[in-house]
Write a protein that holds these residues in place. Structure first.
Motif, PDB file in Angstrom:
ATOM      1  N   THR A 196      25.530  25.907  72.320  1.00 21.70           N
ATOM      2  CA  THR A 196      26.193  25.036  73.295  1.00 21.70           C
ATOM      3  C   THR A 196      26.458  23.663  72.697  1.00 21.70           C
ATOM      4  O   THR A 196      27.554  23.104  72.849  1.00 21.70           O
ATOM      5  N   ARG A 197      25.476  23.106  71.989  1.00 17.92           N
ATOM      6  CA  ARG A 197      25.662  21.796  71.355  1.00 17.92           C
ATOM      7  C   ARG A 197      26.752  21.852  70.294  1.00 17.92           C
ATOM      8  O   ARG A 197      27.562  20.923  70.181  1.00 17.92           O
ATOM      9  N   ALA A 198      26.768  22.921  69.507  1.00 20.02           N
ATOM     10  CA  ALA A 198      27.799  23.060  68.481  1.00 20.02           C
ATOM     11  C   ALA A 198      29.178  23.136  69.127  1.00 20.02           C
ATOM     12  O   ALA A 198      30.138  22.507  68.655  1.00 20.02           O
ATOM     13  N   TRP A 199      29.315  23.901  70.208  1.00 20.12           N
ATOM     14  CA  TRP A 199      30.598  24.031  70.900  1.00 20.12           C
ATOM     15  C   TRP A 199      31.048  22.691  71.490  1.00 20.12           C
ATOM     16  O   TRP A 199      32.202  22.300  71.380  1.00 20.12           O
TER      17      TRP A 199
ATOM     18  N   ARG B 109      12.382  35.221  74.847  1.00 20.74           N
ATOM     19  CA  ARG B 109      12.952  34.254  75.791  1.00 20.74           C
ATOM     20  C   ARG B 109      13.149  32.876  75.167  1.00 20.74           C
ATOM     21  O   ARG B 109      14.215  32.281  75.278  1.00 20.74           O
ATOM     22  N   HIS B 110      12.140  32.355  74.481  1.00 22.28           N
ATOM     23  CA  HIS B 110      12.214  31.016  73.894  1.00 22.28           C
ATOM     24  C   HIS B 110      13.219  30.975  72.751  1.00 22.28           C
ATOM     25  O   HIS B 110      13.960  29.993  72.604  1.00 22.28           O
ATOM     26  N   GLN B 111      13.251  32.022  71.956  1.00 24.35           N
ATOM     27  CA  GLN B 111      14.215  32.071  70.860  1.00 24.35           C
ATOM     28  C   GLN B 111      15.650  32.143  71.400  1.00 24.35           C
ATOM     29  O   GLN B 111      16.563  31.522  70.861  1.00 24.35           O
ATOM     30  N   ARG B 112      15.827  32.902  72.493  1.00 24.48           N
ATOM     31  CA  ARG B 112      17.148  33.009  73.105  1.00 24.48           C
ATOM     32  C   ARG B 112      17.597  31.657  73.654  1.00 24.48           C
ATOM     33  O   ARG B 112      18.742  31.232  73.463  1.00 24.48           O
ATOM     34  N   LEU B 113      16.696  30.955  74.330  1.00 20.52           N
ATOM     35  CA  LEU B 113      17.028  29.632  74.863  1.00 20.52           C
ATOM     36  C   LEU B 113      17.353  28.644  73.743  1.00 20.52           C
ATOM     37  O   LEU B 113      18.288  27.848  73.859  1.00 20.52           O
ATOM     38  N   TRP B 114      16.569  28.698  72.653  1.00 23.67           N
ATOM     39  CA  TRP B 114      16.811  27.818  71.521  1.00 23.67           C
ATOM     40  C   TRP B 114      18.195  28.095  70.926  1.00 23.67           C
ATOM     41  O   TRP B 114      18.972  27.166  70.667  1.00 23.67           O
ATOM     42  N   LEU B 115      18.519  29.372  70.732  1.00 22.25           N
ATOM     43  CA  LEU B 115      19.809  29.750  70.156  1.00 22.25           C
ATOM     44  C   LEU B 115      20.960  29.344  71.076  1.00 22.25           C
ATOM     45  O   LEU B 115      21.966  28.793  70.617  1.00 22.25           O
ATOM     46  N   GLU B 116      20.825  29.588  72.371  1.00 23.04           N
ATOM     47  CA  GLU B 116      21.876  29.219  73.313  1.00 23.04           C
ATOM     48  C   GLU B 116      22.089  27.708  73.352  1.00 23.04           C
ATOM     49  O   GLU B 116      23.218  27.228  73.448  1.00 23.04           O
ATOM     50  N   THR B 117      20.984  26.954  73.265  1.00 24.99           N
ATOM     51  CA  THR B 117      21.097  25.496  73.251  1.00 24.99           C
ATOM     52  C   THR B 117      21.849  25.027  72.011  1.00 24.99           C
ATOM     53  O   THR B 117      22.736  24.174  72.100  1.00 24.99           O
TER      54      THR B 117
END
Length: 99
Positions: free
Chosen positions: A36-39, A25-33
């Motif tokens: 999103t910032r890169a986009w 869960r935490h790794q998924r949230l970190w990756l999604e964040t």
């Protein structure tokens, strides 16, 4: 050739989704964040680039309009008497009366 490109792209998407499902869960949230910032950063850079292009185009048009107005002469119409001082034109109507 084009079919191979689409197939490779599809395979990459499937692999990315498989890795995403395996993350915690935490790794998924970190990756999604991060994604999103890169986009958002990419989108902002593109918006700045295109808006800067529009500003330059508008400034160029405004400069051309100002040049045309200057070529047509002063707003008073006709030839206004005066003298040139270098590249500065001083109309006689701006001169101060003698004291």
């Amino acid at each position: 050739m084009l079919v191979k490109v689409f197939a490779s792209f599809g395979l990459l998407i499937c692999l990315a989704l498989a890795v995403h499902m395996c993350l915690g869960r935490h790794q998924r949230l970190w990756l999604e964040t991060r994604l999103t910032r890169a986009w958002q950063g990419l989108r902002q850079r593109l918006e700045r680039r295109f808006s800067a292009r529009e500003r330059r185009r508008a400034a160029h048009e405004a400069a051309l309009e100002a040049i045309e107005r200057a070529k047509r002469g002063s707003g008073g119409g006709g030839n206004v008497e005066g003298q040139w001082d270098g590249n500065v034109y001083r109309p006689k109507r701006f001169e101060k009366p003698p004291k």
